[in-house]
Design an enzyme around this catalytic site. Structure first.
Site, mmCIF file in Angstrom:
data_model
loop_
_atom_site.group_PDB
_atom_site.id
_atom_site.type_symbol
_atom_site.label_atom_id
_atom_site.label_comp_id
_atom_site.label_asym_id
_atom_site.label_seq_id
_atom_site.Cartn_x
_atom_site.Cartn_y
_atom_site.Cartn_z
ATOM 1 N N ALA A 27 30.277 46.069 39.237
ATOM 2 C CA ALA A 27 29.080 46.176 38.430
ATOM 3 C C ALA A 27 28.919 47.496 37.617
ATOM 4 O O ALA A 27 27.527 47.490 37.026
ATOM 5 C CB ALA A 27 27.932 45.795 39.200
ATOM 6 N N GLU A 58 31.704 48.609 53.966
ATOM 7 C CA GLU A 58 31.941 49.820 52.638
ATOM 8 C C GLU A 58 31.239 51.021 53.134
ATOM 9 O O GLU A 58 30.171 50.960 53.468
ATOM 10 C CB GLU A 58 31.192 48.954 51.472
ATOM 11 C CG GLU A 58 32.237 47.925 51.165
ATOM 12 C CD GLU A 58 31.928 47.003 49.843
ATOM 13 O OE1 GLU A 58 30.615 47.642 49.131
ATOM 14 O OE2 GLU A 58 32.383 46.216 49.235
ATOM 15 N N HIS A 109 34.057 49.332 45.137
ATOM 16 C CA HIS A 109 33.028 48.497 44.626
ATOM 17 C C HIS A 109 32.495 48.734 43.252
ATOM 18 O O HIS A 109 31.206 49.164 43.153
ATOM 19 C CB HIS A 109 32.039 48.452 45.518
ATOM 20 C CG HIS A 109 31.041 47.230 45.650
ATOM 21 N ND1 HIS A 109 30.445 46.649 46.622
ATOM 22 C CD2 HIS A 109 30.698 46.258 44.624
ATOM 23 C CE1 HIS A 109 29.628 45.460 46.413
ATOM 24 N NE2 HIS A 109 29.891 45.590 44.936
ATOM 25 N N ALA A 126 34.701 39.964 44.638
ATOM 26 C CA ALA A 126 33.227 39.011 45.112
ATOM 27 C C ALA A 126 32.800 39.934 46.473
ATOM 28 O O ALA A 126 31.899 40.800 46.185
ATOM 29 C CB ALA A 126 33.789 37.506 45.450
ATOM 30 N N ARG A 127 33.245 39.548 47.575
ATOM 31 C CA ARG A 127 32.670 40.192 48.694
ATOM 32 C C ARG A 127 34.031 40.109 49.856
ATOM 33 O O ARG A 127 34.703 39.352 49.882
ATOM 34 C CB ARG A 127 31.558 39.392 49.518
ATOM 35 C CG ARG A 127 30.336 39.469 48.839
ATOM 36 C CD ARG A 127 29.860 41.239 48.809
ATOM 37 N NE ARG A 127 28.549 41.332 48.183
ATOM 38 C CZ ARG A 127 28.421 41.522 46.833
ATOM 39 N NH1 ARG A 127 29.555 41.909 46.248
ATOM 40 N NH2 ARG A 127 27.176 41.726 46.352
ATOM 41 N N VAL A 174 30.605 34.866 36.718
ATOM 42 C CA VAL A 174 31.924 35.789 36.916
ATOM 43 C C VAL A 174 32.931 34.971 36.860
ATOM 44 O O VAL A 174 33.798 35.251 36.063
ATOM 45 C CB VAL A 174 31.708 36.495 38.237
ATOM 46 C CG1 VAL A 174 32.817 37.651 38.048
ATOM 47 C CG2 VAL A 174 30.272 37.578 38.472
ATOM 48 N N ASP A 178 37.997 45.206 45.214
ATOM 49 C CA ASP A 178 37.148 46.062 44.877
ATOM 50 C C ASP A 178 35.847 46.178 45.907
ATOM 51 O O ASP A 178 35.160 46.871 45.961
ATOM 52 C CB ASP A 178 36.306 45.508 43.557
ATOM 53 C CG ASP A 178 35.187 46.193 43.200
ATOM 54 O OD1 ASP A 178 35.315 47.572 42.860
ATOM 55 O OD2 ASP A 178 34.269 45.964 42.645
HETATM 56 N N1 LIG Z 1 32.155 43.528 42.924
HETATM 57 C C1 LIG Z 1 31.092 43.617 42.169
HETATM 58 O O1 LIG Z 1 30.651 44.622 41.920
HETATM 59 C C2 LIG Z 1 30.341 42.284 42.050
HETATM 60 C C3 LIG Z 1 30.489 41.486 42.471
HETATM 61 N N2 LIG Z 1 29.925 40.189 42.353
HETATM 62 C C4 LIG Z 1 30.021 39.006 43.384
HETATM 63 O O2 LIG Z 1 30.783 38.010 42.696
HETATM 64 C C5 LIG Z 1 30.357 36.664 43.336
HETATM 65 C C6 LIG Z 1 29.927 35.706 42.215
HETATM 66 O O3 LIG Z 1 29.075 36.396 41.482
HETATM 67 P P1 LIG Z 1 28.204 35.466 40.357
HETATM 68 O O4 LIG Z 1 29.318 34.662 39.362
HETATM 69 O O5 LIG Z 1 27.257 35.987 39.535
HETATM 70 O O6 LIG Z 1 27.595 34.274 41.123
HETATM 71 P P2 LIG Z 1 27.507 32.658 41.084
HETATM 72 O O7 LIG Z 1 26.318 32.218 41.914
HETATM 73 O O8 LIG Z 1 27.137 32.492 39.428
HETATM 74 O O9 LIG Z 1 28.940 31.991 41.284
HETATM 75 C C7 LIG Z 1 29.230 31.824 42.625
HETATM 76 C C8 LIG Z 1 29.959 30.459 42.423
HETATM 77 O O10 LIG Z 1 30.524 30.210 43.915
HETATM 78 C C9 LIG Z 1 30.700 28.898 44.260
HETATM 79 N N3 LIG Z 1 30.798 28.767 45.580
HETATM 80 C C10 LIG Z 1 29.791 28.942 46.532
HETATM 81 N N4 LIG Z 1 30.469 28.441 47.714
HETATM 82 C C11 LIG Z 1 31.784 28.004 47.356
HETATM 83 C C12 LIG Z 1 32.815 27.828 47.959
HETATM 84 N N5 LIG Z 1 32.773 27.522 49.368
HETATM 85 N N6 LIG Z 1 34.163 27.755 47.398
HETATM 86 C C13 LIG Z 1 34.280 27.779 46.257
HETATM 87 N N7 LIG Z 1 33.188 28.415 45.382
HETATM 88 C C14 LIG Z 1 32.110 28.337 45.940
HETATM 89 C C15 LIG Z 1 29.057 28.334 43.641
HETATM 90 O O11 LIG Z 1 29.048 26.891 43.235
HETATM 91 C C16 LIG Z 1 28.883 29.264 42.510
HETATM 92 O O12 LIG Z 1 29.363 28.466 41.264
HETATM 93 C C17 LIG Z 1 29.086 37.008 44.312
HETATM 94 O O13 LIG Z 1 29.790 37.335 45.507
HETATM 95 C C18 LIG Z 1 28.694 38.349 43.801
HETATM 96 O O14 LIG Z 1 27.853 39.174 44.924
HETATM 97 C C19 LIG Z 1 28.991 39.985 41.392
HETATM 98 C C20 LIG Z 1 28.782 40.990 40.392
HETATM 99 C C21 LIG Z 1 29.533 42.282 40.601
HETATM 100 O O1 LIG Z 2 26.008 42.551 42.121
HETATM 101 C C1 LIG Z 2 26.721 42.319 42.941
HETATM 102 O O2 LIG Z 2 26.894 41.231 43.650
HETATM 103 C C2 LIG Z 2 27.467 43.574 43.211
HETATM 104 O O3 LIG Z 2 28.240 43.469 44.097
HETATM 105 C C3 LIG Z 2 27.229 44.839 42.555
HETATM 106 O O4 LIG Z 2 27.031 45.617 43.697
HETATM 107 P P1 LIG Z 2 26.175 47.292 43.369
HETATM 108 O O5 LIG Z 2 24.909 46.875 42.902
HETATM 109 O O6 LIG Z 2 27.436 47.762 42.499
HETATM 110 O O7 LIG Z 2 26.107 47.895 44.570
#
Ligand SMILES: NC(=O)C1=CN([C@@H]2O[C@H](COP(=O)(O)OP(=O)(O)OC[C@H]3O[C@@H](n4cnc5c(N)ncnc54)[C@H](O)[C@@H]3O)[C@@H](O)[C@H]2O)C=CC1
Ligand SMILES: O=C(O)C(=O)COP(=O)(O)O
Length: 645
Positions: free
Chosen positions: A390, A369, A387, A339-340, A260, A364
């Site tokens: 996604a 939640e 949230h 993110a979270r 992301v 978000d």
């Molecule tokens: N709001 C939503 O609906 C969504 C939220 N997310 C959240 O977004 C976040 C990222 O998702 P992706 O990019 O798919 O995951 P990803 O695993 O591809 O990327 C996460 C990155 O964070 C890095 N990381 C780990 N520890 C770290 C630290 N202490 N400091 C800096 N970077 C660090 C990792 O090296 C990795 O490159 C996750 O927490 C995921 O749950 C993802 C999709 C939808």
């Molecule tokens: O994929 C993630 O990490 C998300 O945060 C998406 O959450 P959701 O499936 O929309 O409840």
């Protein structure tokens, strides 16, 4: 008794074992599948995977087992194999009607998949075609716990807490938890692993949606879109109140440069922003390719005008944005969090917003939640969404299919490319490694059966000879499985192998020897120390030592103790040490032949002519005691052992 007359019905039936073909004892096989001949497949990556092969009758009668007792151990069986069997049976695939009694049996025998949060239709369809699908949204924790013991798989999004109580309540039935999305912070991975439950996620399908939401929040925050909209809906026209800030030329710090984060970076560059990123684990060349500079945490937070969070929630990232961090930031910084919630100390953010260090935040995600009475959500400088990162139609369909495929694959016993608590094995690597996986398990099973007495197996050394760097987790897990399963009632899988080994006090040490070879693994050697052996010749330097290789795609035993042999590790094996003299093969072969035991392979290994030799004999059937006794009484035979592989 049920009539079986089409491939479709056969496939349905085989789905019972639902892709988990039971590994039965001989008696159980006879009880349960009396109309079938059971043979052990050599094509399977799971060595002792039993296959049902029938005689080629066109109208076959299958006595269905009273669906397999839970206590039996299961092994994967894939649809591809079922099709091969159908072919052998000469069953036509055109007859589609499934008899009602068969249907009712099948319904109870298919795996049950519980979906606890809204999932895209295409994914639901796929799941429905494979198992009994139950969609129960908004279950309370108690309701989830009381339901879970009837489920083989559970699919969740971020709203379901899959904690230890859930795994305990599952009573061993739950085999896979699918997270339809990326973040798995709502699943207790340690508990899942302890209970041997695989956790898979859908890591790619919502990346763009989350990145777009991040950019949408960034832009709408900078231009006060949400606040201005609310004000207009309240009948106001407040042009000077909602003067925004420009994005062009501003520095955006991406915290977490993963999937992301890097997509947000790409888009932000398109908006003319200067993008930097902090991610201790991200490769610098990926950042460089996008034109992003990787910097330290402090440099990122002290120089940014906008900070966008994209790291996972882990113990290391929990509340990493706290009073100390905010104090380092530029006054007037703007923060986006897709993110979270837990990566921010929400009370500290509120203070930073109140004292003006943080000019605005776009959130978000939240620690809890939905957030209850949240001052943050109510804050006039906060833009909040529930949230939604996604939540695009496209992402939800994509995620649903991605997770459905992963869960179905896992239920079929396939190794998963998106496993979170087990080695992830990409399909191309898996097909290359498959015969070695079988070899590893067979060697484990073989070595443990050679042990006698001693103080129990405590330490095992595995020596891999390979040309390349090798990820040995899969092989180690299968060795563990091979060693532990024959001597305990634990069911070992890739998920819990290391955990169970540790619990049993088994120390598996690994050594890699680099050799010049075109094969991924030249050989695997297992050495068990501090034990006696039923077959003394298997001892070398006081350790039981066996070595195997893959030849022509099949696992072979290549060494026992200090004797070189070459025998395929299929079916069962008799190891026999005798005086090296003419006629031994004929004598032992004759005894087996008299008892109608078919010899599949035979190999003799010796060090010095006419001294001692080892005969390794592969047999299709298990010889009865009398036959084994007769072998033992052949004068030149000094010791022998029968091994069930
Ligand atoms: N709001 C939503 O609906 C969504 C939220 N997310 C959240 O977004 C976040 C990222 O998702 P992706 O990019 O798919 O995951 P990803 O695993 O591809 O990327 C996460 C990155 O964070 C890095 N990381 C780990 N520890 C770290 C630290 N202490 N400091 C800096 N970077 C660090 C990792 O090296 C990795 O490159 C996750 O927490 C995921 O749950 C993802 C999709 C939808
Ligand atoms: O994929 C993630 O990490 C998300 O945060 C998406 O959450 P959701 O499936 O929309 O409840």
């Amino acid at each position: 008794m049920v009539s079986l007359n089409s491939t479709n019905e056969l496939i349905e039936i085989m789905k019972y074992p639902c892709s988990f073909a039971p590994r039965f004892s001989k008696e159980t096989k006879q009880n349960y599948y009396s109309n079938f001949t059971m043979i052990t497949s050599s094509s399977s990556s799971s060595s002792s995977c039993s296959r049902l092969i029938t005689q080629p009758h066109t109208n076959y009668t299958l006595k269905l087992p009273k669906l397999c007792p839970q206590s039996l151990k299961y092994k994967p069986l894939t649809i591809t194999n079922v099709l091969k069997i159908a072919d052998t049976l000469n069953l036509s695939s055109t007859t589609t009607t499934t008899s009602p009694d068969l249907q009712s049996l099948l319904n109870t025998s298919k795996p049950t998949i519980l979906v606890s949060e809204k999932l895209g239709d295409a994914g639901l369809e796929l799941l429905r075609s494979f198992g009994n699908l139950e969609c129960c949204y908004n279950l309370s924790p108690d309701e989830l716990c009381s339901k879970i013991s009837t489920c083989d798989a559970l699919i969740v999004r971020s709203g379901t807490k899959v904690n230890r109580q859930v795994f305990e309540a599952a009573k061993g039935r739950l085999k896979v938890v699918g997270r339809a999305g990326v973040g798995i912070d709502n699943v207790d991975l340690q508990a899942a692993t302890e209970f041997g439950c695989l956790v898979v996620n859908a890591p790619t399908a919502n990346t763009i949606a989350a990145a777009e939401h991040g950019i949408a929040l960034l832009a709408s925050m900078a231009r006060n879109i949400a606040q201005a909209d609310a004000s207009m809906k309240a009948g106001k026209w407040q042009r000077s109140k909602y003067v925004g800030v420009s994005m062009v030329g501003k520095t955006l710090a991406i915290m977490g440069f993963g999937k992301v984060g890097s997509e947000v970076a790409r888009r932000a560059k398109g908006l003319g922003m200067h993008v930097i990123a902090h991610d201790p684990y991200a490769p610098a060349d990926r950042a460089r390719a996008i034109g992003v500079e990787l910097v330290s945490f402090d440099e990122a937070v002290t120089t940014a005008d906008f900070v966008s969070l994209h790291m996972p929630l882990t113990p290391a990232t929990s509340k990493v944005f706290n009073d100390t961090t905010f104090a380092k930031m530029k006054k007037g910084v703007r923060i986006i969090n897709v993110a979270r919630g837990g990566v921010i100390d929400e009370d500290a953010l509120l203070r930073a917003l109140d004292n003006g260090i943080v000019a605005q935040a776009a959130l978000d995600v939240f620690c809890e939640e939905p957030p209850k009475d949240s001052k943050l959500v109510q804050h006039e400088n906060v833009t909040a969404t529930p949230h939604l990162g996604a939540s695009t139609k496209e992402a939800q369909e994509g995620v649903a299919v991605e997770i459905a495929e992963a869960v179905v694959g896992a239920l079929q016993g396939e190794l998963s490319a998106t496993a979170v608590n087990a080695p992830m094995v990409p399909p191309e690597v898996l097909s290359e490694l498959a015969p070695y996986v079988t070899l590893a398990e067979k060697l484990g099973r073989l070595a443990v059966q050679l042990v006698s007495g001693g103080s129990g197996i405590k330490s095992i050394k595995v020596v891999y000879r390979s040309a390349e760097d090798l990820d040995t987790r899969l092989l180690r897990a299968m060795i563990t499985k091979g060693i532990i399963e024959p001597i305990s009632d634990s069911i070992i899988n890739l998920v819990n192998a290391d955990f169970v080994a540790k619990q049993k006090g088994l120390v598996i040490s690994e050594e890699r020897v680099f050799v010049d070879s075109t094969l991924p693994v030249d050989s695997i050697q297992l050495r068990i120390s501090n034990v006696g052996s039923k077959f003394e010749s298997a001892l070398e330097n006081d350790e039981i030592s066996v070595e195997g290789r893959v030849k022509y795609g099949k696992p072979h035993l290549s060494r026992v103790g200090s004797f070189e042999v070459d025998v395929s590790l299929e079916g069962n094996l008799i190891l026999c040490r005798q005086v090296d003299q003419p006629g031994m093969i004929g004598k032992v072969g004759g005894i087996l032949g008299e008892s109608n035991v078919n010899v599949s392979f035979m190999s003799v290994g010796r060090k010095v002519r006419r001294k001692k030799a080892i005969m390794a004999i592969g047999v299709d059937e298990e010889p009865d005691k009398d036959t084994l006794n007769k072998i033992g009484h052949v004068p030149a035979v000094e010791e022998f052992v029968f091994l069930d592989l």
